[in-house]
Design a protein around this motif. Structure first.
Motif, mmCIF file in Angstrom:
data_model
loop_
_atom_site.group_PDB
_atom_site.id
_atom_site.type_symbol
_atom_site.label_atom_id
_atom_site.label_comp_id
_atom_site.label_asym_id
_atom_site.label_seq_id
_atom_site.Cartn_x
_atom_site.Cartn_y
_atom_site.Cartn_z
ATOM 1 N N GLY A 1 19.921 -1.023 -12.488
ATOM 2 C CA GLY A 1 18.737 -1.434 -11.752
ATOM 3 C C GLY A 1 18.736 -0.947 -10.312
ATOM 4 N N THR A 2 17.538 -0.900 -9.753
ATOM 5 C CA THR A 2 17.359 -0.563 -8.345
ATOM 6 C C THR A 2 16.300 -1.495 -7.774
ATOM 7 O OG1 THR A 2 16.900 1.248 -6.775
ATOM 8 C CG2 THR A 2 15.621 1.241 -8.804
ATOM 9 N N GLN A 3 16.572 -2.017 -6.585
ATOM 10 C CA GLN A 3 15.702 -3.039 -5.998
ATOM 11 C C GLN A 3 14.519 -2.412 -5.285
ATOM 12 O OE1 GLN A 3 15.905 -6.390 -6.283
ATOM 13 N NE2 GLN A 3 14.023 -6.609 -5.071
ATOM 14 N N VAL A 4 13.352 -2.948 -5.560
ATOM 15 C CA VAL A 4 12.119 -2.557 -4.857
ATOM 16 C C VAL A 4 11.569 -3.803 -4.187
ATOM 17 C CG1 VAL A 4 9.749 -1.761 -5.132
ATOM 18 C CG2 VAL A 4 11.591 -0.662 -6.422
ATOM 19 N N THR A 5 11.373 -3.716 -2.894
ATOM 20 C CA THR A 5 10.822 -4.835 -2.140
ATOM 21 C C THR A 5 9.588 -4.365 -1.392
ATOM 22 O OG1 THR A 5 13.015 -5.820 -1.848
ATOM 23 C CG2 THR A 5 11.262 -6.608 -0.411
ATOM 24 N N VAL A 6 8.468 -5.044 -1.624
ATOM 25 C CA VAL A 6 7.208 -4.694 -0.984
ATOM 26 C C VAL A 6 6.847 -5.803 -0.010
ATOM 27 C CG1 VAL A 6 4.813 -4.027 -1.329
ATOM 28 C CG2 VAL A 6 6.509 -3.507 -3.096
ATOM 29 N N SER A 7 6.787 -5.465 1.251
ATOM 30 C CA SER A 7 6.480 -6.468 2.274
ATOM 31 C C SER A 7 4.971 -6.546 2.498
ATOM 32 C CB SER A 7 7.185 -6.126 3.581
ATOM 33 O OG SER A 7 6.708 -4.893 4.082
ATOM 34 N N SER A 8 4.537 -7.755 2.808
ATOM 35 C CA SER A 8 3.096 -7.956 3.014
ATOM 36 C C SER A 8 2.717 -7.764 4.464
ATOM 37 C CB SER A 8 2.705 -9.355 2.552
ATOM 38 O OG SER A 8 3.461 -10.323 3.223
ATOM 39 N N GLY B 1 0.787 -1.219 0.000
ATOM 40 C CA GLY B 1 0.000 0.000 0.000
ATOM 41 C C GLY B 1 0.821 1.270 0.000
ATOM 42 N N GLY B 2 2.103 1.133 0.188
ATOM 43 C CA GLY B 2 2.980 2.294 0.238
ATOM 44 C C GLY B 2 3.380 2.801 -1.135
ATOM 45 N N ASN C 1 -0.664 -3.538 -18.020
ATOM 46 C CA ASN C 1 -1.956 -3.552 -17.327
ATOM 47 C C ASN C 1 -1.810 -3.763 -15.821
ATOM 48 O OD1 ASN C 1 -3.484 -3.082 -19.609
ATOM 49 N ND2 ASN C 1 -3.780 -5.245 -20.055
ATOM 50 N N SER C 2 -0.763 -4.454 -15.413
ATOM 51 C CA SER C 2 -0.588 -4.758 -13.992
ATOM 52 C C SER C 2 -0.278 -3.527 -13.147
ATOM 53 C CB SER C 2 0.522 -5.794 -13.813
ATOM 54 O OG SER C 2 1.767 -5.269 -14.220
ATOM 55 N N VAL C 3 0.165 -2.446 -13.786
ATOM 56 C CA VAL C 3 0.524 -1.248 -13.024
ATOM 57 C C VAL C 3 -0.321 -0.035 -13.397
ATOM 58 C CG1 VAL C 3 2.893 -2.092 -12.856
ATOM 59 C CG2 VAL C 3 2.317 -0.389 -14.608
ATOM 60 N N LYS C 4 -1.151 -0.170 -14.411
ATOM 61 C CA LYS C 4 -1.957 0.957 -14.872
ATOM 62 C C LYS C 4 -2.854 1.463 -13.750
ATOM 63 C CE LYS C 4 -3.082 0.506 -19.087
ATOM 64 N NZ LYS C 4 -3.724 0.054 -20.357
ATOM 65 N N GLY C 5 -2.858 2.759 -13.545
ATOM 66 C CA GLY C 5 -3.645 3.358 -12.482
ATOM 67 C C GLY C 5 -2.921 3.473 -11.159
ATOM 68 N N ARG C 6 -1.787 2.771 -11.047
ATOM 69 C CA ARG C 6 -0.996 2.827 -9.809
ATOM 70 C C ARG C 6 0.364 3.488 -10.033
ATOM 71 N NH1 ARG C 6 0.777 -1.729 -7.490
ATOM 72 N NH2 ARG C 6 0.855 -2.906 -9.449
ATOM 73 N N PHE C 7 0.938 3.284 -11.187
ATOM 74 C CA PHE C 7 2.255 3.825 -11.506
ATOM 75 C C PHE C 7 2.119 4.957 -12.517
ATOM 76 C CE2 PHE C 7 5.000 -0.233 -10.707
ATOM 77 C CZ PHE C 7 4.420 -0.372 -9.465
ATOM 78 N N TYR D 1 11.193 9.400 -14.355
ATOM 79 C CA TYR D 1 10.723 9.016 -13.030
ATOM 80 C C TYR D 1 9.648 7.931 -13.146
ATOM 81 C CZ TYR D 1 12.756 13.586 -12.033
ATOM 82 O OH TYR D 1 13.605 14.659 -11.950
ATOM 83 N N LEU D 2 9.533 7.176 -12.086
ATOM 84 C CA LEU D 2 8.433 6.226 -11.989
ATOM 85 C C LEU D 2 7.840 6.368 -10.593
ATOM 86 C CD1 LEU D 2 6.904 3.985 -13.532
ATOM 87 C CD2 LEU D 2 8.309 2.336 -12.277
ATOM 88 N N GLN D 3 6.684 7.005 -10.515
ATOM 89 C CA GLN D 3 5.974 7.130 -9.256
ATOM 90 C C GLN D 3 5.126 5.880 -9.084
ATOM 91 O OE1 GLN D 3 6.059 9.594 -6.832
ATOM 92 N NE2 GLN D 3 4.783 8.166 -5.672
ATOM 93 N N MET D 4 5.377 5.174 -8.004
ATOM 94 C CA MET D 4 4.686 3.916 -7.757
ATOM 95 C C MET D 4 3.839 4.046 -6.506
ATOM 96 S SD MET D 4 7.738 1.231 -8.660
ATOM 97 C CE MET D 4 8.675 1.634 -7.201
ATOM 98 N N ASN D 5 2.552 3.932 -6.661
ATOM 99 C CA ASN D 5 1.609 4.025 -5.547
ATOM 100 C C ASN D 5 0.888 2.703 -5.349
ATOM 101 O OD1 ASN D 5 2.248 6.785 -5.297
ATOM 102 N ND2 ASN D 5 0.641 7.357 -6.742
ATOM 103 N N THR D 6 0.292 2.553 -4.195
ATOM 104 C CA THR D 6 -0.483 1.356 -3.866
ATOM 105 C C THR D 6 0.313 0.099 -4.207
ATOM 106 O OG1 THR D 6 -2.398 2.658 -4.613
ATOM 107 C CG2 THR D 6 -2.812 0.397 -3.930
ATOM 108 N N LEU D 7 1.522 0.056 -3.719
ATOM 109 C CA LEU D 7 2.407 -1.057 -4.059
ATOM 110 C C LEU D 7 1.914 -2.367 -3.470
ATOM 111 C CD1 LEU D 7 5.758 0.836 -3.735
ATOM 112 C CD2 LEU D 7 5.058 -0.474 -5.740
ATOM 113 N N LYS D 8 2.169 -3.439 -4.209
ATOM 114 C CA LYS D 8 1.748 -4.781 -3.817
ATOM 115 C C LYS D 8 2.988 -5.671 -3.723
ATOM 116 C CE LYS D 8 -2.400 -4.236 -6.691
ATOM 117 N NZ LYS D 8 -3.174 -4.807 -7.825
#
Length: 127
Positions: free
Chosen positions: A120-127, A15-16, A62-68, A80-87
């Motif tokens: 590359g840069t690592q993105v980790t989304v915790s549940s 969600g972050g 499609n997996s990121v449309k509306g969130r990124f 830039y890549l603004q990433m919202n509502t991360l899963k």
């Protein structure tokens, strides 16, 4: 030659939000489009988003449309890549890419069409 350096990755809860940046240097005037791809653990590299540098159009998987949201600065040097509502399924290493030529919009989704890549840069989304 063009050099690309990504930054902004990190660990975030579900969600972050995160904002990735990709700074281009070198012969940047030859770039016509920039994009973000990602590769999750054990997965194939996949297209995330692309932005032609001389158009207002943007393209998303499609997996990121509306969130990124992909955007570029006025100098067309930084993307830039603004990433919202991360899963958790967004967990991946994110790569910036640049191309100097394309004819059709579908080529913007094809990794093989991009000539320059960042580390590359690592993105980790915790549940």
């Amino acid at each position: 030659q063009v050099q690309l350096v990504e930054s902004g990755g990190g660990l975030v809860q579900t969600g972050g939000s995160l904002r990735l940046s990709c700074a281009a240097s070198g012969r940047t005037a030859s770039n016509v489009a920039m994009a973000w791809f990602r590769q999750g653990p054990g997965l194939k590299q996949e297209f995330v988003a692309a932005a032609p540098l001389y158009s207002t159009a943007t393209f998303y998987d499609n997996s990121v449309k509306g969130r990124f949201t992909i955007s570029t600065d006025n100098a067309k040097i930084t993307v830039y890549l603004q990433m919202n509502t991360l899963k958790p399924e967004d967990t991946a290493r994110y790569y910036c890419a640049a191309m100097t030529y394309y004819r059709h919009d579908y080529e913007l989704r094809e990794a093989g069409k991009y000539e320059y890549w960042g580390q590359g840069t690592q993105v980790t989304v915790s549940s």
